[in-house]
Structures are given as C-alpha cells and as structure tokens.
Enzyme design. Structure first.
Site, PDB file in Angstrom:
ATOM      1  N   THR A   1       0.847  -1.191   0.000  1.00  0.00           N
ATOM      2  CA  THR A   1       0.000   0.000   0.000  1.00  0.00           C
ATOM      3  C   THR A   1       0.879   1.237   0.000  1.00  0.00           C
ATOM      4  OG1 THR A   1      -1.757   1.179   1.179  1.00  0.00           O
ATOM      5  CG2 THR A   1      -0.182  -0.019   2.536  1.00  0.00           C
TER       6      THR A   1
ATOM      7  N   HIS B   1       2.233 -11.806  14.184  1.00  0.00           N
ATOM      8  CA  HIS B   1       3.313 -12.388  14.985  1.00  0.00           C
ATOM      9  C   HIS B   1       3.068 -13.873  15.298  1.00  0.00           C
ATOM     10  CE1 HIS B   1       6.975 -12.113  17.061  1.00  0.00           C
ATOM     11  NE2 HIS B   1       6.797 -10.981  17.715  1.00  0.00           N
TER      12      HIS B   1
END
Length: 414
Positions: free
Chosen positions: A324, A376
């Site tokens: 992006t 994560h």
C-alpha cells in the site's frame, strides 16, 4: 493571445495524458474556469484558464503531452458574448472593470508564483497568488470549488474571518448529515475489525534512500516508455524487491489456515487502490516471474479497472502479500493493517529530503519510511525485520533486482 502550458505537476514526472476537455473549442471561458483534466502517473488534476477569452484547443483527448507543451491558447482580446454569466454566477463586470481586473490579477500572479503553495493543496491560480501574497496557511482555508479546490472567494473569506471555518458554510453552524453506508464500506469495515481482532499484529519500521531508484527512473524513463508503452513508476521497484525478499523469507508470504500453515512458492501481490467508492486491493499474479514493464502494465490495468468499478472477483482474491502506498496522499509514516487472510503488508510512504549522516558528513538524501505490519503468530521478529532490511537493500542497490545477488560477487562465486 496567451498560451496555456502543461504545468509542472511533481517530481520526476515529465509527461501527462490529456484525459478530458471540459470546455469546447471556441467556447468563451472565464478566468480560473476549469478547461481540461490531465492525468499523470500519480494523479488526475485540472487546468484552469489563466485569462478570460475564447478558447482554442491545441491537443486532443488521449494525447500524451510533455511538461511545458502548449495545451491551448486563449484570445483574451475577444469580447464576451452577450448574456453570458461569469463563472461564479455573478453578473459580468463593466467593460472598464473587465480590462483592469486581469492586469491586476496577472501582476499578483507574477509577484507571488503558484509554486509557493504546497503540491498537495489544490487552488486556482488567483487563489494561490493571494495565499502567497498574504501568507495565508492553505490548511486554514475551506475549499468550495470543483472537487475540493480553493477558489478566490474562499481565501478572501478566510482573511475576513481568520481562524474560522468558511467556504460557503455559515459561521457557528451546527449542521450534520447522515449517509447510508455502502456495501463496499461495510465490507471494508468488517474486514479491518476482523484483521485487528484475529491477528497478533505488530509493525516494524525502516527507511530507504531512494536516490538510486530515482536516478534510474530519470535516466531511463523516456526509453522505457518508448520500448514498453508505459511509464516507469515506483511500484515495479517495490513489487520486484518484495518478491525477491518474500522468496527468501517464506513465512512473510504465508498464512494460517486453521491449525495449518500455508506456504506459497509464488508471489501474488495485492495492490491497495483508493477509489471514490473506497479501498480495493486487486492482485498481480506471479510477480516473481514478471518483468518491470509487465508489473507497470498490470498496475495501470488494475488501477483503471478499480476506478471504473470493473474489477472481477478473481482479480480481487488470492493475494499472498499486500503493498500500500500512502505516500501519494502525503503520508510520512503509518502502520498499515494486514489484508486477511495474508500475514503481512508493506507500507510505502512519502519521499522526503532529509539530512543523513554519510561517512561522517551530513548529506541531503531523498528518504522514504517503510513499514511492515505482520502477524506475529506466524512471523517472528527476526523474519519481519530481516525481510524489511532485504527490501531496503534491494531498493538502495537496484541492480540486485535482476536476480537478487550482487553481480560481482556472483562472478567471483562468493
């Protein structure tokens, strides 16, 4: 007779496309009236009449024009047709006033060039001249012109009411309005909340010196356009760099499916595209196998379909990683949200010249902050940071994009 030239629209942009004529050949146009829309590789923008008069067009819709080319000419000596209203809806001025006003405004423009107004602020030439002359903060002016453009009356209103919101709205107004949320906006809302709530999202940052990429674009943009028919943009460099780094750090290109980890031996990159309807993320397939020109062509194709609302479901599904670019809107740094079911997203930002310490000396460099948000649960800190450092290395040494290795070290088998 005055010529209307194609204006300078941004760093490294040398040509634009004439998207649409707003006024016809032979029309009488008022000063500051929009006469055409141009499109660069980064944005669409308007061209205004510098003086009132009869318009004579010098280019056709779809033409590619260089910065400084003549777009049109205006016969400012021509008389205004009887009964024609001024652009702002007020009665036409008397003859003496009509002759005097352009001279005064032209003087203002010459004394206070439009370039003093930041590139991300849209203003008509006269409004920009007043902003520069009176040292008005453009952000304190509420625009009321076409597509959010600041016009002369907006600046005058801001000067009359310093520090207060104007732009056609009554002071101390308490108006509000409700609009039904579109289906696309509902989908975006649901997916963003789901992403935040179902992933262990973390963001790591770095910065990249864009000097080499910008040098290459400046040196080869004309030959690239001549050979491939598309402009050489930043997205192809970032997509290529990401593709190489993703093959080296496969967890960043993977996602969780139930109690399984799904790894991909290919790189399908979703490109975030902002449209009037909302954010869409069409997918470029097998980026690892595409050339720079192929990537640029695909970006243009998908962005065009997104703006025209012609993307198919197949083109919106199946990405393994997302890029992006908030820099096109002026963002200096952000923490992008993961595009489910993917596990990571790379955020590009605004290129800004900053003082950097190079070998003990302060040197001005065009720098860009990079951000990678990652899940994560599947990607460890070592992998996310190493991935971003690899992207940085590839962008600062673009020759590595050829096959991911230093040519000299490869020659010496090191």
């Amino acid at each position: 007779m005055i010529d209307i030239k194609v204006p300078t629209v941004g760093e490294s942009i040398s040509e634009v496309t004439l998207l649409k004529w707003v006024k016809n050949d032979g029309d009488y146009v008022e000063r500051d009236e929009v006469i055409a829309e141009l499109e660069s590789e980064k944005a669409t923008f308007e061209v205004n009449a510098e003086k009132a008069g009869i318009l004579k067009r010098a280019a056709q819709e779809g033409d590619t024009l260089n910065i400084g080319d003549t777009l049109a000419s205006i016969d400012d000596t021509a008389a205004k047709p009887e009964g024609a209203a001024a652009a702002n809806g007020t009665p036409a001025p008397k003859k003496e006033e009509a002759k005097a006003a352009p001279a005064v405004e032209a003087k203002a423009v010459s004394q206070a060039p439009v370039t003093t107004v930041p590139n991300d602020i849209k203003a008509t030439p006269v409004a920009a001249a007043i902003i520069a002359d009176k040292k008005v903060d453009p952000k304190s002016v509420t625009p009321s012109g076409y597509q959010g453009k600041i016009v002369k009356d907006d600046v005058l209103a801001a000067l009359s009411n310093p520090g207060k919101v104007t732009g056609g709205k009554a002071l101390f107004n308490r108006d509000q309005r409700r609009e039904k949320m579109s289906q696309l906006r509902k989908t975006i809302s649901r997916r963003l909340v789901e992403s935040k709530n179902t992933t262990a999202m973390l963001t790591t940052f770095n910065e990249v010196d864009m000097s080499r990429v910008m040098e290459i674009r400046t040196k080869y943009k004309d030959k690239f356009k001549e050979s491939h028919g598309v402009n050489l943009g930043f997205m192809s460099f970032f997509a290529k760099a990401a593709a190489i780094a993703l093959t080296e750090w496969p967890a960043v290109n993977a996602y969780i499916d139930g109690d399984q980890l799904v790894y991909h031996d290919y790189v399908d990159i979703s490109i975030a595209v902002s449209t009037p309807r909302g954010l869409t993320v069409p997918v470029i397939r097998n980026v690892e196998s595409l050339s720079m020109a192929d990537i640029e062509k695909k970006v243009i194709e998908l962005a065009g379909k997104a703006r025209d609302n012609k993307l198919s479901m197949e083109e919106l599904q199946g990405g393994t990683f997302t890029i992006t670019n908030g820099g096109v809107f002026g963002s200096l740094m952000s923490t992008p949200i993961i595009n489910l079911p993917q596990s990571a997203i790379l955020g590009m930002h605004k290129i800004q010249e900053r003082p950097m310490a190079i070998n003990g000396q302060v040197v001005i460099k065009p720098m860009m902050y990079l951000a990678v948000s990652y899940d994560h649960r599947i990607i460890d800190g070592r992998e996310s940071v190493s991935f971003l450092v690899r992207v940085k290395e590839l962008l600062e040494n673009p020759e590595l994009l050829l096959f991911g290795k230093d040519p000299v070290k490869t020659l010496l088998e090191l």
